[in-house]
Every structure is written in C-alpha cells, then in structure tokens.
Design a protein around this motif. Structure first.
Motif, PDB file in Angstrom:
ATOM      1  N   THR A   1      15.669  -5.547 -12.667  1.00 27.19           N
ATOM      2  CA  THR A   1      14.873  -4.333 -12.815  1.00 27.19           C
ATOM      3  C   THR A   1      13.429  -4.736 -13.094  1.00 27.19           C
ATOM      4  OG1 THR A   1      16.729  -3.046 -13.669  1.00 27.19           O
ATOM      5  CG2 THR A   1      14.522  -2.283 -14.264  1.00 27.19           C
ATOM      6  N   THR A   2      12.470  -3.994 -12.531  1.00 26.48           N
ATOM      7  CA  THR A   2      11.069  -4.340 -12.766  1.00 26.48           C
ATOM      8  C   THR A   2      10.724  -4.152 -14.242  1.00 26.48           C
ATOM      9  OG1 THR A   2      10.325  -2.107 -12.201  1.00 26.48           O
ATOM     10  CG2 THR A   2      10.371  -3.733 -10.424  1.00 26.48           C
ATOM     11  N   ALA A   3      10.009  -5.134 -14.786  1.00 29.84           N
ATOM     12  CA  ALA A   3       9.584  -5.081 -16.177  1.00 29.84           C
ATOM     13  C   ALA A   3       8.094  -4.774 -16.300  1.00 29.84           C
ATOM     14  CB  ALA A   3       9.894  -6.405 -16.871  1.00 29.84           C
ATOM     15  N   SER A   4       7.390  -4.779 -15.179  1.00 32.69           N
ATOM     16  CA  SER A   4       5.952  -4.498 -15.167  1.00 32.69           C
ATOM     17  C   SER A   4       5.690  -3.292 -14.280  1.00 32.69           C
ATOM     18  CB  SER A   4       5.174  -5.701 -14.629  1.00 32.69           C
ATOM     19  OG  SER A   4       5.475  -6.873 -15.351  1.00 32.69           O
ATOM     20  N   SER A   5       4.543  -2.675 -14.479  1.00 31.26           N
ATOM     21  CA  SER A   5       4.145  -1.592 -13.582  1.00 31.26           C
ATOM     22  C   SER A   5       3.802  -2.173 -12.217  1.00 31.26           C
ATOM     23  CB  SER A   5       2.944  -0.847 -14.157  1.00 31.26           C
ATOM     24  OG  SER A   5       1.840  -1.725 -14.290  1.00 31.26           O
ATOM     25  N   PHE A   6       3.783  -1.316 -11.204  1.00 32.07           N
ATOM     26  CA  PHE A   6       3.365  -1.766  -9.879  1.00 32.07           C
ATOM     27  C   PHE A   6       2.451  -0.715  -9.262  1.00 32.07           C
ATOM     28  CE2 PHE A   6       7.504   0.260  -9.351  1.00 32.07           C
ATOM     29  CZ  PHE A   6       7.344   1.084  -8.244  1.00 32.07           C
ATOM     30  N   THR A   7       1.562  -1.201  -8.406  1.00 27.01           N
ATOM     31  CA  THR A   7       0.539  -0.351  -7.804  1.00 27.01           C
ATOM     32  C   THR A   7       0.747  -0.249  -6.309  1.00 27.01           C
ATOM     33  OG1 THR A   7      -1.066  -1.000  -9.497  1.00 27.01           O
ATOM     34  CG2 THR A   7      -1.944  -0.027  -7.490  1.00 27.01           C
ATOM     35  N   VAL A   8       0.762   0.970  -5.801  1.00 19.50           N
ATOM     36  CA  VAL A   8       0.884   1.230  -4.368  1.00 19.50           C
ATOM     37  C   VAL A   8      -0.477   1.687  -3.861  1.00 19.50           C
ATOM     38  CG1 VAL A   8       2.017   2.639  -2.600  1.00 19.50           C
ATOM     39  CG2 VAL A   8       3.316   1.840  -4.596  1.00 19.50           C
ATOM     40  N   VAL A   9      -0.950   1.048  -2.791  1.00 24.57           N
ATOM     41  CA  VAL A   9      -2.239   1.407  -2.204  1.00 24.57           C
ATOM     42  C   VAL A   9      -2.019   1.823  -0.753  1.00 24.57           C
ATOM     43  CG1 VAL A   9      -4.542   0.609  -1.564  1.00 24.57           C
ATOM     44  CG2 VAL A   9      -3.519  -0.141  -3.722  1.00 24.57           C
ATOM     45  N   VAL A  10      -2.491   3.015  -0.410  1.00 19.88           N
ATOM     46  CA  VAL A  10      -2.408   3.534   0.958  1.00 19.88           C
ATOM     47  C   VAL A  10      -3.801   3.461   1.573  1.00 19.88           C
ATOM     48  CG1 VAL A  10      -1.903   5.545   2.388  1.00 19.88           C
ATOM     49  CG2 VAL A  10      -0.489   5.058   0.369  1.00 19.88           C
ATOM     50  N   THR A  11      -3.909   2.737   2.691  1.00 18.04           N
ATOM     51  CA  THR A  11      -5.171   2.645   3.426  1.00 18.04           C
ATOM     52  C   THR A  11      -5.083   3.555   4.638  1.00 18.04           C
ATOM     53  OG1 THR A  11      -5.487   0.347   2.720  1.00 18.04           O
ATOM     54  CG2 THR A  11      -6.768   1.104   4.624  1.00 18.04           C
ATOM     55  N   LEU A  12      -5.998   4.514   4.732  1.00 18.36           N
ATOM     56  CA  LEU A  12      -5.952   5.518   5.786  1.00 18.36           C
ATOM     57  C   LEU A  12      -6.834   5.118   6.963  1.00 18.36           C
ATOM     58  CD1 LEU A  12      -6.212   8.692   3.535  1.00 18.36           C
ATOM     59  CD2 LEU A  12      -4.149   7.739   4.589  1.00 18.36           C
ATOM     60  N   PRO A  13      -6.448   5.509   8.175  1.00 15.00           N
ATOM     61  CA  PRO A  13      -7.277   5.216   9.344  1.00 15.00           C
ATOM     62  C   PRO A  13      -8.524   6.093   9.388  1.00 15.00           C
ATOM     63  CG  PRO A  13      -5.342   6.478   9.979  1.00 15.00           C
ATOM     64  CD  PRO A  13      -5.186   6.170   8.524  1.00 15.00           C
ATOM     65  N   GLU A  14      -9.474   5.700  10.213  1.00 18.53           N
ATOM     66  CA  GLU A  14     -10.683   6.512  10.402  1.00 18.53           C
ATOM     67  C   GLU A  14     -10.301   7.883  10.963  1.00 18.53           C
ATOM     68  OE1 GLU A  14     -13.812   5.903   9.621  1.00 18.53           O
ATOM     69  OE2 GLU A  14     -13.329   3.934   8.789  1.00 18.53           O
ATOM     70  N   GLY A  15     -10.989   8.916  10.493  1.00 20.19           N
ATOM     71  CA  GLY A  15     -10.701  10.264  10.960  1.00 20.19           C
ATOM     72  C   GLY A  15      -9.603  10.953  10.183  1.00 20.19           C
ATOM     73  N   VAL A  16      -9.076  10.293   9.149  1.00 21.03           N
ATOM     74  CA  VAL A  16      -8.006  10.862   8.322  1.00 21.03           C
ATOM     75  C   VAL A  16      -8.459  10.807   6.865  1.00 21.03           C
ATOM     76  CG1 VAL A  16      -5.607  10.638   7.577  1.00 21.03           C
ATOM     77  CG2 VAL A  16      -6.232  10.137   9.948  1.00 21.03           C
ATOM     78  N   THR A  17      -8.374  11.937   6.170  1.00 22.79           N
ATOM     79  CA  THR A  17      -8.821  11.996   4.775  1.00 22.79           C
ATOM     80  C   THR A  17      -7.695  12.508   3.883  1.00 22.79           C
ATOM     81  OG1 THR A  17      -9.714  14.221   5.147  1.00 22.79           O
ATOM     82  CG2 THR A  17     -11.245  12.371   5.364  1.00 22.79           C
ATOM     83  N   PRO A  18      -7.592  11.954   2.660  1.00 24.92           N
ATOM     84  CA  PRO A  18      -6.561  12.432   1.733  1.00 24.92           C
ATOM     85  C   PRO A  18      -6.895  13.828   1.224  1.00 24.92           C
ATOM     86  CG  PRO A  18      -8.007  10.862   0.647  1.00 24.92           C
ATOM     87  CD  PRO A  18      -8.420  10.898   2.085  1.00 24.92           C
ATOM     88  N   GLU A  19      -5.864  14.596   0.999  1.00 29.62           N
ATOM     89  CA  GLU A  19      -6.049  15.976   0.554  1.00 29.62           C
ATOM     90  C   GLU A  19      -4.922  16.332  -0.402  1.00 29.62           C
ATOM     91  OE1 GLU A  19      -5.652  19.911   3.062  1.00 29.62           O
ATOM     92  OE2 GLU A  19      -7.667  19.080   3.370  1.00 29.62           O
ATOM     93  N   GLY A  20      -5.218  16.304  -1.710  1.00 22.19           N
ATOM     94  CA  GLY A  20      -4.189  16.554  -2.714  1.00 22.19           C
ATOM     95  C   GLY A  20      -3.671  17.991  -2.679  1.00 22.19           C
TER      96      GLY A  20
ATOM     97  N   HIS B   1     -11.109   6.371   1.794  1.00 21.78           N
ATOM     98  CA  HIS B   1     -10.308   5.596   2.748  1.00 21.78           C
ATOM     99  C   HIS B   1      -9.011   5.078   2.145  1.00 21.78           C
ATOM    100  CE1 HIS B   1     -13.264   5.722   5.918  1.00 21.78           C
ATOM    101  NE2 HIS B   1     -14.201   5.267   5.102  1.00 21.78           N
ATOM    102  N   ARG B   2      -8.933   5.040   0.818  1.00 20.48           N
ATOM    103  CA  ARG B   2      -7.731   4.515   0.164  1.00 20.48           C
ATOM    104  C   ARG B   2      -7.304   5.414  -0.987  1.00 20.48           C
ATOM    105  NH1 ARG B   2      -8.423  -2.104  -0.167  1.00 20.48           N
ATOM    106  NH2 ARG B   2      -8.252  -2.451   2.083  1.00 20.48           N
ATOM    107  N   VAL B   3      -5.984   5.364  -1.272  1.00 20.37           N
ATOM    108  CA  VAL B   3      -5.408   6.095  -2.399  1.00 20.37           C
ATOM    109  C   VAL B   3      -4.541   5.119  -3.179  1.00 20.37           C
ATOM    110  CG1 VAL B   3      -4.018   8.063  -3.147  1.00 20.37           C
ATOM    111  CG2 VAL B   3      -5.391   8.228  -1.047  1.00 20.37           C
ATOM    112  N   ARG B   4      -4.730   5.105  -4.492  1.00 18.57           N
ATOM    113  CA  ARG B   4      -3.997   4.182  -5.374  1.00 18.57           C
ATOM    114  C   ARG B   4      -3.072   4.972  -6.284  1.00 18.57           C
ATOM    115  NH1 ARG B   4      -8.080   2.660  -8.184  1.00 18.57           N
ATOM    116  NH2 ARG B   4      -8.631   0.747  -7.056  1.00 18.57           N
ATOM    117  N   CYS B   5      -1.791   4.556  -6.355  1.00 19.51           N
ATOM    118  CA  CYS B   5      -0.804   5.197  -7.224  1.00 19.51           C
ATOM    119  C   CYS B   5      -0.116   4.125  -8.058  1.00 19.51           C
ATOM    120  CB  CYS B   5       0.247   5.953  -6.414  1.00 19.51           C
ATOM    121  SG  CYS B   5      -0.428   7.186  -5.266  1.00 19.51           S
ATOM    122  N   VAL B   6      -0.022   4.342  -9.368  1.00 18.53           N
ATOM    123  CA  VAL B   6       0.590   3.371 -10.270  1.00 18.53           C
ATOM    124  C   VAL B   6       1.927   3.917 -10.769  1.00 18.53           C
ATOM    125  CG1 VAL B   6       0.327   2.058 -12.409  1.00 18.53           C
ATOM    126  CG2 VAL B   6      -1.675   2.498 -10.951  1.00 18.53           C
ATOM    127  N   PHE B   7       2.968   3.080 -10.677  1.00 17.02           N
ATOM    128  CA  PHE B   7       4.301   3.419 -11.148  1.00 17.02           C
ATOM    129  C   PHE B   7       4.641   2.531 -12.343  1.00 17.02           C
ATOM    130  CE2 PHE B   7       4.226   4.936  -6.873  1.00 17.02           C
ATOM    131  CZ  PHE B   7       5.093   6.022  -6.827  1.00 17.02           C
TER     132      PHE B   7
END
Length: 200
Positions: free
Chosen positions: A102-121, A135-141
């Motif tokens: 089982t993971t004992a540390s947090s982990f970070t997920v990074v999504v890199t988006l292509p040109e012409g695409v923007t994140p929208e919460g 251009h990127r979105v970072r999520c920590v678990f």
C-alpha cells in the motif's frame, strides 16, 4: 462532478494474474506510519528537588515517521470521449497501484493538455490546481492506495471553437516517493475532435 466520479466504472485488462483493478478509489487518505527513532522529550519535566533545579524527563515513546513503501504506480491510458469544436469532454487520469505494498506517501498526478484545449472546473478532486498558463492540471492524492486499487482524477476540458477535426495528444503522469518503477509513470491520451452535429 463528484457524482460523475462515483458512478465512473472502468474496466482494465491486466496481463499478469497477480493484480486486478477493482473499483476506482479516488482520493485515498490513510495515515500510514512506521516506528522510528525516539523523539526528543515530550513528557513533563520532573519536579524540582528542594533547593535544586527542575529535572528533564526523556520520553521512551518512538517517533512516528512516514516511510516510503514498495509500491509501483502505473498510469493506465484512457482516451476522453470525442467532442466538437467549442464543446467539452473529460480527461480521466487513471492511476493504479501494482503493489506489492500500500502506498505510504502521497502521489501527484499531472495532466498536460494539448493546444486548443483548456481546463474548465469543477475538478475531481476539487482541490486540483491549474498551472503553466492553463496547460497543466495538478492533483495530489493522499497515502493509502492499496495494491490492485486505483485512483482517478477527473479534469473537464473545453475545446477551442476554431479547432479542425482530428486528434489532439495530451499526457498523464504520476510522481511519488514510493514508486519503484518510473517506466510506467506516463501515458498519452488523444482527444478526437469531431464535426459539430448542430448544423452550425
């Protein structure tokens, strides 16, 4: 969006019999600690002797120190649903723990988006952060992702209205102090841009 995440069901075929992905487990958060070296004094000081100074008490309790586990995080490729120019779709950043721990540390997920695409919460988890000019979105678990289980970040995106039909390539990556194999920490995804069906 949390409701979308809760209802998200993903089937992943694994080549090895030693692990199988079950239901997604977004946002694991379990306190995982290991015994370490003794801490500095935490008990109250001993009473002062008559005419003397107060004594110093030394704790015999061990410190709780997080230790990296022997786990292997893997990004599993999932392509978003197609979308028309100006429309929206959702990037599923799917990460699995191949174990053995089982993971004992947090982990970070990074999504890199292509040109012409923007994140929208809104995003899932809701505290994901947008950076690098959108251009990127970072999520920590948090720690606590068990072997054979998965965590998914959901990133809604909007396509630019002037994009031509075709495919746009992005990336999902994961980083953790626990990870034993960095060769499976990054996977591409393709967003297929389709012609609008509204007659415009």
């Amino acid at each position: 969006m949390a409701a979308v995440a809760a209802s998200c069901a993903v089937t992943v075929l694994a080549t090895g019999p030693s692990w199988a992905l079950r239901r997604p487990e977004p946002r694991p958060a379990v306190d995982v600690v290991a015994l370490g070296v003794p801490v500095t004094p935490v008990a109250p000081a001993a009473p002062a002797a008559p005419g003397g100074s107060a004594g110093t008490a030394v704790s015999t309790l061990p410190a709780l120190v997080a230790q990296p586990s022997h786990s292997d995080l893997e990004v599993v490729r999932l392509d978003p649903e197609p979308a028309a120019p100006g429309g929206t779709t959702t990037v599923h950043a799917f990460v699995a723990n191949r174990g053995p721990d089982t993971t004992a540390s947090s982990f970070t997920v990074v999504v890199t988006l292509p040109e012409g695409v923007t994140p929208e919460g809104p995003y899932f988890p809701e505290d994901c952060e947008v950076f690098q000019n959108g251009h990127r979105v970072r999520c920590v678990f948090g720690p606590g992702l068990r072997e054979g289980r998965s965590a998914t970040a959901l990133i809604p995106v909007r396509l630019s209205p002037d994009l031509p039909p075709g495919e746009l390539a992005g990336w999902v990556a994961v980083r953790s102090a626990d990870d034993q194999d960095e060769g499976n920490n990054r996977q591409p995804f393709d967003i297929r841009v389709i012609e609008s069906t509204d007659g415009s």
